[in-house]
Motif scaffolding. Structure first.
Motif, PDB file in Angstrom:
ATOM      1  N   LYS A  82     -29.173  36.076  27.716  1.00 30.76           N
ATOM      2  CA  LYS A  82     -27.853  36.372  28.292  1.00 30.76           C
ATOM      3  C   LYS A  82     -26.950  35.144  28.237  1.00 30.76           C
ATOM      4  CE  LYS A  82     -25.862  37.336  32.903  1.00 30.76           C
ATOM      5  NZ  LYS A  82     -24.947  38.455  32.625  1.00 30.76           N
ATOM      6  N   ALA A  83     -27.490  33.994  28.638  1.00 31.43           N
ATOM      7  CA  ALA A  83     -26.671  32.777  28.669  1.00 31.43           C
ATOM      8  C   ALA A  83     -26.184  32.392  27.276  1.00 31.43           C
ATOM      9  CB  ALA A  83     -27.469  31.625  29.289  1.00 31.43           C
ATOM     10  N   GLY A  84     -27.046  32.558  26.271  1.00 33.45           N
ATOM     11  CA  GLY A  84     -26.662  32.191  24.917  1.00 33.45           C
ATOM     12  C   GLY A  84     -25.631  33.133  24.322  1.00 33.45           C
ATOM     13  N   ILE A  85     -25.814  34.432  24.550  1.00 34.47           N
ATOM     14  CA  ILE A  85     -24.864  35.418  24.029  1.00 34.47           C
ATOM     15  C   ILE A  85     -23.492  35.210  24.655  1.00 34.47           C
ATOM     16  CG2 ILE A  85     -24.333  37.881  23.855  1.00 34.47           C
ATOM     17  CD1 ILE A  85     -27.373  38.400  23.928  1.00 34.47           C
ATOM     18  N   GLU A  86     -23.463  35.022  25.968  1.00 37.64           N
ATOM     19  CA  GLU A  86     -22.180  34.878  26.650  1.00 37.64           C
ATOM     20  C   GLU A  86     -21.533  33.520  26.381  1.00 37.64           C
ATOM     21  OE1 GLU A  86     -22.868  35.955  30.754  1.00 37.64           O
ATOM     22  OE2 GLU A  86     -22.462  38.062  30.272  1.00 37.64           O
ATOM     23  N   ARG A  87     -22.347  32.503  26.116  1.00 38.25           N
ATOM     24  CA  ARG A  87     -21.767  31.199  25.768  1.00 38.25           C
ATOM     25  C   ARG A  87     -20.979  31.288  24.467  1.00 38.25           C
ATOM     26  NH1 ARG A  87     -25.195  25.819  24.089  1.00 38.25           N
ATOM     27  NH2 ARG A  87     -25.765  27.190  22.352  1.00 38.25           N
ATOM     28  N   GLY A  88     -21.545  31.985  23.469  1.00 41.72           N
ATOM     29  CA  GLY A  88     -20.831  32.176  22.219  1.00 41.72           C
ATOM     30  C   GLY A  88     -21.108  31.116  21.184  1.00 41.72           C
ATOM     31  N   LEU A  89     -20.087  30.790  20.404  1.00 40.52           N
ATOM     32  CA  LEU A  89     -20.272  29.920  19.240  1.00 40.52           C
ATOM     33  C   LEU A  89     -19.383  28.691  19.306  1.00 40.52           C
ATOM     34  CD1 LEU A  89     -17.561  30.550  17.360  1.00 40.52           C
ATOM     35  CD2 LEU A  89     -18.843  32.618  16.840  1.00 40.52           C
ATOM     36  N   SER A  90     -19.768  27.703  18.496  1.00 35.14           N
ATOM     37  CA  SER A  90     -19.023  26.442  18.440  1.00 35.14           C
ATOM     38  C   SER A  90     -18.894  26.001  16.994  1.00 35.14           C
ATOM     39  CB  SER A  90     -19.746  25.360  19.245  1.00 35.14           C
ATOM     40  OG  SER A  90     -19.169  24.082  19.016  1.00 35.14           O
ATOM     41  N   LYS A  91     -17.803  25.349  16.673  1.00 34.98           N
ATOM     42  CA  LYS A  91     -17.603  24.817  15.324  1.00 34.98           C
ATOM     43  C   LYS A  91     -18.278  23.467  15.138  1.00 34.98           C
ATOM     44  CE  LYS A  91     -13.044  27.059  14.890  1.00 34.98           C
ATOM     45  NZ  LYS A  91     -13.392  28.062  13.875  1.00 34.98           N
ATOM     46  N   ASP A  92     -18.734  22.845  16.228  1.00 33.64           N
ATOM     47  CA  ASP A  92     -19.362  21.529  16.144  1.00 33.64           C
ATOM     48  C   ASP A  92     -20.790  21.646  15.625  1.00 33.64           C
ATOM     49  OD1 ASP A  92     -17.086  20.331  17.142  1.00 33.64           O
ATOM     50  OD2 ASP A  92     -17.777  20.446  19.230  1.00 33.64           O
ATOM     51  N   LEU A  93     -21.195  20.687  14.803  1.00 35.92           N
ATOM     52  CA  LEU A  93     -22.534  20.667  14.243  1.00 35.92           C
ATOM     53  C   LEU A  93     -23.497  19.954  15.188  1.00 35.92           C
ATOM     54  CD1 LEU A  93     -21.787  19.674  10.536  1.00 35.92           C
ATOM     55  CD2 LEU A  93     -22.345  21.955  11.392  1.00 35.92           C
ATOM     56  N   VAL A  94     -24.719  20.495  15.315  1.00 33.60           N
ATOM     57  CA  VAL A  94     -25.779  19.769  16.003  1.00 33.60           C
ATOM     58  C   VAL A  94     -26.433  18.815  15.014  1.00 33.60           C
ATOM     59  CG1 VAL A  94     -28.009  19.953  17.153  1.00 33.60           C
ATOM     60  CG2 VAL A  94     -26.188  21.572  17.704  1.00 33.60           C
ATOM     61  N   TYR A  95     -26.859  19.360  13.877  1.00 27.86           N
ATOM     62  CA  TYR A  95     -27.472  18.525  12.840  1.00 27.86           C
ATOM     63  C   TYR A  95     -26.380  17.980  11.924  1.00 27.86           C
ATOM     64  CZ  TYR A  95     -31.940  20.359  14.336  1.00 27.86           C
ATOM     65  OH  TYR A  95     -33.042  20.683  15.078  1.00 27.86           O
ATOM     66  N   ASP A  96     -26.130  16.701  12.052  1.00 32.74           N
ATOM     67  CA  ASP A  96     -25.096  16.048  11.251  1.00 32.74           C
ATOM     68  C   ASP A  96     -25.618  14.681  10.843  1.00 32.74           C
ATOM     69  OD1 ASP A  96     -22.904  14.981  10.077  1.00 32.74           O
ATOM     70  OD2 ASP A  96     -21.561  15.206  11.783  1.00 32.74           O
ATOM     71  N   GLY A  97     -26.050  14.581   9.579  1.00 30.97           N
ATOM     72  CA  GLY A  97     -26.632  13.343   9.101  1.00 30.97           C
ATOM     73  C   GLY A  97     -25.616  12.288   8.717  1.00 30.97           C
ATOM     74  N   THR A  98     -24.350  12.506   9.049  1.00 34.38           N
ATOM     75  CA  THR A  98     -23.308  11.546   8.661  1.00 34.38           C
ATOM     76  C   THR A  98     -22.590  10.923   9.842  1.00 34.38           C
ATOM     77  OG1 THR A  98     -21.595  13.270   8.503  1.00 34.38           O
ATOM     78  CG2 THR A  98     -22.924  12.842   6.533  1.00 34.38           C
ATOM     79  N   ARG A  99     -22.791  11.432  11.047  1.00 36.41           N
ATOM     80  CA  ARG A  99     -21.966  10.926  12.148  1.00 36.41           C
ATOM     81  C   ARG A  99     -22.343   9.479  12.491  1.00 36.41           C
ATOM     82  NH1 ARG A  99     -24.136  15.567  15.419  1.00 36.41           N
ATOM     83  NH2 ARG A  99     -26.224  14.971  16.078  1.00 36.41           N
ATOM     84  N   LEU A 100     -21.346   8.697  12.741  1.00 39.80           N
ATOM     85  CA  LEU A 100     -21.537   7.285  13.025  1.00 39.80           C
ATOM     86  C   LEU A 100     -21.797   7.019  14.496  1.00 39.80           C
ATOM     87  CD1 LEU A 100     -18.736   5.788  10.753  1.00 39.80           C
ATOM     88  CD2 LEU A 100     -21.161   6.113  10.233  1.00 39.80           C
ATOM     89  N   LEU A 101     -21.361   7.926  15.357  1.00 38.45           N
ATOM     90  CA  LEU A 101     -21.598   7.783  16.792  1.00 38.45           C
ATOM     91  C   LEU A 101     -22.293   9.026  17.317  1.00 38.45           C
ATOM     92  CD1 LEU A 101     -18.172   6.278  17.960  1.00 38.45           C
ATOM     93  CD2 LEU A 101     -20.331   5.054  17.601  1.00 38.45           C
ATOM     94  N   ALA A 102     -23.130   8.846  18.323  1.00 39.13           N
ATOM     95  CA  ALA A 102     -23.823   9.978  18.921  1.00 39.13           C
ATOM     96  C   ALA A 102     -22.817  10.959  19.508  1.00 39.13           C
ATOM     97  CB  ALA A 102     -24.778   9.489  20.005  1.00 39.13           C
ATOM     98  N   SER A 103     -23.168  12.247  19.437  1.00 30.33           N
ATOM     99  CA  SER A 103     -22.292  13.278  20.000  1.00 30.33           C
ATOM    100  C   SER A 103     -22.809  13.728  21.356  1.00 30.33           C
ATOM    101  CB  SER A 103     -22.200  14.474  19.042  1.00 30.33           C
ATOM    102  OG  SER A 103     -23.472  15.094  18.907  1.00 30.33           O
ATOM    103  N   SER A 104     -21.997  14.475  22.070  1.00 29.13           N
ATOM    104  CA  SER A 104     -22.387  14.966  23.389  1.00 29.13           C
ATOM    105  C   SER A 104     -23.342  16.157  23.242  1.00 29.13           C
ATOM    106  CB  SER A 104     -21.157  15.394  24.191  1.00 29.13           C
ATOM    107  OG  SER A 104     -20.297  14.298  24.396  1.00 29.13           O
ATOM    108  N   PRO A 105     -24.444  16.161  23.959  1.00 31.09           N
ATOM    109  CA  PRO A 105     -25.406  17.266  23.857  1.00 31.09           C
ATOM    110  C   PRO A 105     -24.812  18.584  24.354  1.00 31.09           C
ATOM    111  CG  PRO A 105     -26.388  15.347  24.917  1.00 31.09           C
ATOM    112  CD  PRO A 105     -24.915  15.107  24.860  1.00 31.09           C
ATOM    113  N   THR A 106     -25.249  19.672  23.752  1.00 30.93           N
ATOM    114  CA  THR A 106     -24.818  21.013  24.170  1.00 30.93           C
ATOM    115  C   THR A 106     -26.041  21.916  24.276  1.00 30.93           C
ATOM    116  OG1 THR A 106     -24.350  21.525  21.834  1.00 30.93           O
ATOM    117  CG2 THR A 106     -22.490  20.856  23.214  1.00 30.93           C
ATOM    118  N   ARG A 107     -27.034  21.499  25.056  1.00 26.68           N
ATOM    119  CA  ARG A 107     -28.280  22.251  25.192  1.00 26.68           C
ATOM    120  C   ARG A 107     -28.101  23.373  26.214  1.00 26.68           C
ATOM    121  NH1 ARG A 107     -31.310  16.808  26.620  1.00 26.68           N
ATOM    122  NH2 ARG A 107     -29.323  16.714  27.746  1.00 26.68           N
TER     123      ARG A 107
END
Length: 785
Positions: A82-107
């Motif tokens: 339920k939580a995942g379906i209602e949360r929906g989608l994001s354009k941000d990547l979790v797996y990104d082998g190019t980012r220079l700085l750590a991103s904020s977690p979205t667990r």
């Protein structure tokens, strides 16, 4: 001038798309009202609850969760709860082998606990959040529009899909919001859901439509039974005793099992251990940190059990039963020994990232025993945890190798705690650099530390042999004659991996012998210390450090071979390796200069050693995957054994994991087997140019009963009467076109009209064979050939 023209064009396109999105938003606002979370705040009736759980959820699980689960879910859309379906989608990547700085977690369940929080983090809904009406609930739902777009495409008219599809894991994600979906339908008319797979049946589509037209209501999870509530209370009381010794032991346990699905006795209910700000008896307030050992910023941490609310997915499912017997063993290993805890270790990085510093007061023998009890899970966590996704994460290991463990009862065990406490500074790991690391300077630093540690370890073993330690098979843990964790097989499938109990397949090229310091570092490097949201430097230095651990496991194995054989095998395992790597491997300071006490009677020392170890471990070898367990006649079994002995030839053209449904003469399901392609390498030491280290003439396959692997690349369906012919066809393949012909005859491609039927049958057989370990398979790696 051309560059300026392209920039103007790009700006124009951005403005055009932005204008389209604004227009679409205004149009939807006029038709269905403004979006508001309050529009979805409606009570779920008993009928709606029964309808969702009985009819809707099974469709979502069977048709959607195979791609939309865990960290590698496209657009972070998790349809597992339920939580995942209602949360929906994001354009941000979790797996990104190019980012220079750590991103904020979205667990999910960790970094946001309300829809308002997720909307603030940039997640867009897939269910209608405007005024609730039949037309609004459908037209305002990305989920409905995606399923409908697929149906509008009609059935596929070709076996292999064209370039309009992109099945690469690194493909550019679109992730359109509902306001952008009309434009998306025009630009990507083939990208309906399920993506690149057959559409839902008419009945399935009607069921989902009926659910969505009435608001897409999702019931909350049912409350725990009184019996389960009481059991949770018992376990939470155990993990939250007040004395310092218990608190230290609970912290150690938590940092090792926080990813596990915990089963309480015989119940099917799953739980997860979390750190909470609140004690047992109060509502859980999760302490959400990047890593399980990060500073909780509270005076007292409480370890709580919360229900797992997501659909069980095999790729991240690590089951462990909490039983009275297990708890008694844990306490005998970690708590009962005589030692005193005057203060708890700090959460400062230089301490918390290094278990040999944080938990040095607990005797190492007890810590090792704790890990050995569920050694498969300890290794599995590095495979099924967040590090599992991507070639850079697992190209540090060979395609198939056997794992043994050092006997915890070896004579020098009383010296191990003293030795490790003295070596703790040499056992620091990259996680101490947090999620932003610089790989080159880090590699040099850790290389020197590792060399110092191995040199000291070599001297320890040499002194122990001088005092009577015999280097023979008695140094290998035999599972105390009952524990099947004593022998494991690890398979790598290019960018993911599997670990199973038993010595599965033909004798591999390499093997590891793991001792306590190595097992502990594998966990803290690749599980507890790995941050999937970290920068590229953190991810690379983690991978580079794992090189050291692999080499150490291999060196431990070589110790049991004659001295002159060790260098010869090292040379073979690291053919064509970079000279820097060779210099490190053959450095005299890290080699143990003691002879083996094993008597060899043949010239094939490695094979003979593995046979001796197989004999020692015979009482605890898991034989679930053996071919003889298949419901096939002798000729068919013989043909499969012959195929498993082939090197190179036709097996080179197989994908990583093929799952084969075996049918009887009438076409009814009879059994299932898996064919694992083991890609040979000249060496495993290169981070970026793996293609150059492949040795396809040495490729092999491992064939097993059941489903092995969580990410099948292809399904096949073969009659039991055709197994011999099928095996011979694979053996005689000479080119990629021959593999296509194999699929034409036996394959169940992603475009096949019977794909979902075969998928469901394999899932049922998998669950019957492994009711606890099994889960929904992941289809993000299905090939298109």
């Amino acid at each position: 001038m051309a560059i300026m023209s392209r920039r103007i064009s790009l700006v124009f396109i951005i403005l055009l798309l932005t204008g389209c999105a604004v227009y679409a938003t205004q149009k939807m606002d006029q038709m269905y009202g403004l979006p508001s979370l309050e529009n979805r705040e409606q009570a779920v009736t008993a009928d709606e609850q029964a309808f969702f759980n009985g009819e809707v959820k099974p469709i979502l699980d069977r048709r959607c969760v195979s791609c939309h689960a865990c960290y590698d879910s496209p657009c972070q859309l998790k349809l597992t709860s339920k939580a995942g379906i209602e949360r929906g989608l994001s354009k941000d990547l979790v797996y990104d082998g190019t980012r220079l700085l750590a991103s904020s977690p979205t667990r999910l369940y960790m970094d946001g606990h309300s829809l308002e929080e997720w909307r603030q983090k940039g997640f867009n809904p897939v269910l209608n959040e405007r005024a609730q009406s039949p037309s609004g609930n459908l037209n305002g739902s990305v989920l409905f529009r995606a399923l409908t777009l697929k149906r509008e495409q009609g059935g596929e008219t070709q076996d292999v899909l064209g370039d309009e599809y992109d099945f690469s894991l690194s493909r550019e994600q679109q992730c359109p919001s509902i306001e952008e979906y009309s434009e998306f339908e025009k630009t990507h008319p083939h990208w309906g859901m399920p993506y690149g797979l057959p559409a839902l049946t008419t009945d399935e589509h009607k069921t989902i439509t009926r659910w969505l037209v009435n608001g897409g209501m999702i019931p909350s999870a049912a409350p725990l039974s009184n019996e389960l509530t009481e059991q949770v209370s018992v376990w939470e009381a155990r993990f939250n005793r007040d004395d310092l010794k218990h608190r230290l032991v609970s912290r150690y346990i938590y940092e090792h099992i926080y990813l596990y699905s915990l089963y309480l006795d015989d119940s099917d209910a799953r739980f997860r251990m979390v750190r909470s700000k609140t004690p047992p008896g109060e509502p859980v307030k999760i302490i959400a940190t990047r890593r399980p050992y990060d500073d909780p910023q509270v005076a007292r941490v409480y370890y709580r059990l919360i229900p797992e609310l997501e659909t069980k997915v095999q790729k991240n499912h690590i089951p462990l039963s909490l039983t009275e017997a297990r708890y008694a063993k844990w306490m005998s290993y970690l708590y009962t020994p005589e030692y005193k805890v005057d203060s708890l270790p700090s959460y400062d990085y230089e301490v918390a990232t290094n278990p040999f510093k944080a938990f040095g007061v607990i005797p190492s023998y007890g810590r090792y025993r704790f890990l050995l009890e569920h050694a498969q899970n300890t290794i599995m966590a590095f495979i099924k945890g967040p590090v599992c996704r991507g070639q850079v994460a697992v190209n540090v290991i060979n395609e198939q190798f056997w794992v043994y463990f050092m006997n915890p009862d070896v004579d020098y065990r009383n010296q191990m705690s003293i030795f490790l406490n003295g070596q703790a500074q040499h056992l620091d790991m990259p996680a101490e650099l947090s999620s932003n690391a610089l790989p080159i300077s880090s590699w040099i630093s850790y290389s020197e530390k590792q060399k110092d540690y191995l040199s000291a370890k070599a001297r320890l073993i040499e002194k122990a042999t001088e005092k009577g330690l015999s280097v023979d098979t008695s140094l290998i843990w035999d599972g105390d004659h009952v524990n099947q964790n004593a022998a494991l097989t690890v398979f790598r499938h290019f960018d993911n991996a599997t670990v199973v109990k038993g010595l599965v397949g033909e004798t591999p090229k390499t093997a590891w012998v793991i001792d306590y310091p190595l097992l502990e570092r594998i966990h803290y490097l690749l599980v507890a210390g790995f941050d999937v949201y970290g920068n590229v430097g953190h991810q690379l230095v983690t991978r580079l450090y794992m090189d050291f651990l692999r080499m150490e496991g291999e060196m431990n194995f070589l110790l049991f071979l004659p001295k002159d054989e060790r260098n010869r095998l090292r040379q073979y395992w690291y053919r064509q390796a970079n000279q820097t790597i060779k210099d490190y491997i053959f450095d005299d300071f890290i080699n143990v200069d003691v002879p083996t006490n094993i008597s060899y009677g043949t010239g094939s020392h490695k094979l003979e050693l593995m046979e001796k170890l197989k004999k020692r471990l015979k009482p605890v070898l898991n034989r679930r995957f053996e071919l003889t367990n298949l419901a096939l006649n002798t000729d068919a079994i013989t043909s499969l054994h012959k195929l498993a002995l082939v090197r190179g030839n036709g097996v080179r053209f197989l994908p990583e994991v093929s799952v084969v449904l075996i049918t009887d003469e009438l076409g009814k399901p009879k059994d299932v087997m898996s064919v694992i392609h083991n890609r040979a390498h000249f060496n495993i030491s290169s981070l970026l140019d793996e293609e150059d280290s492949l040795a396809p003439e040495e490729d092999t396959v491992t064939i097993v009963k059941g489903v092995l692997g969580d990410y099948p690349n292809v399904f096949m369906k073969v009659s039991q009467n055709d197994i011999v012919k099928w095996s011979e066809k694979i053996t005689t393949m000479e080119a990629k076109r021959d593999y296509v012909e194999l699929l034409n005859q036996y394959g169940v491609r992603r475009t096949s009209s019977e794909f979902w039927q075969v998928s469901d049958t394999i899932a049922e057989l998998n669950e019957q064979a492994r009711p606890i370990e099994s889960g929904i398979l992941d289809y993000n790696r299905l090939e298109n050939r």
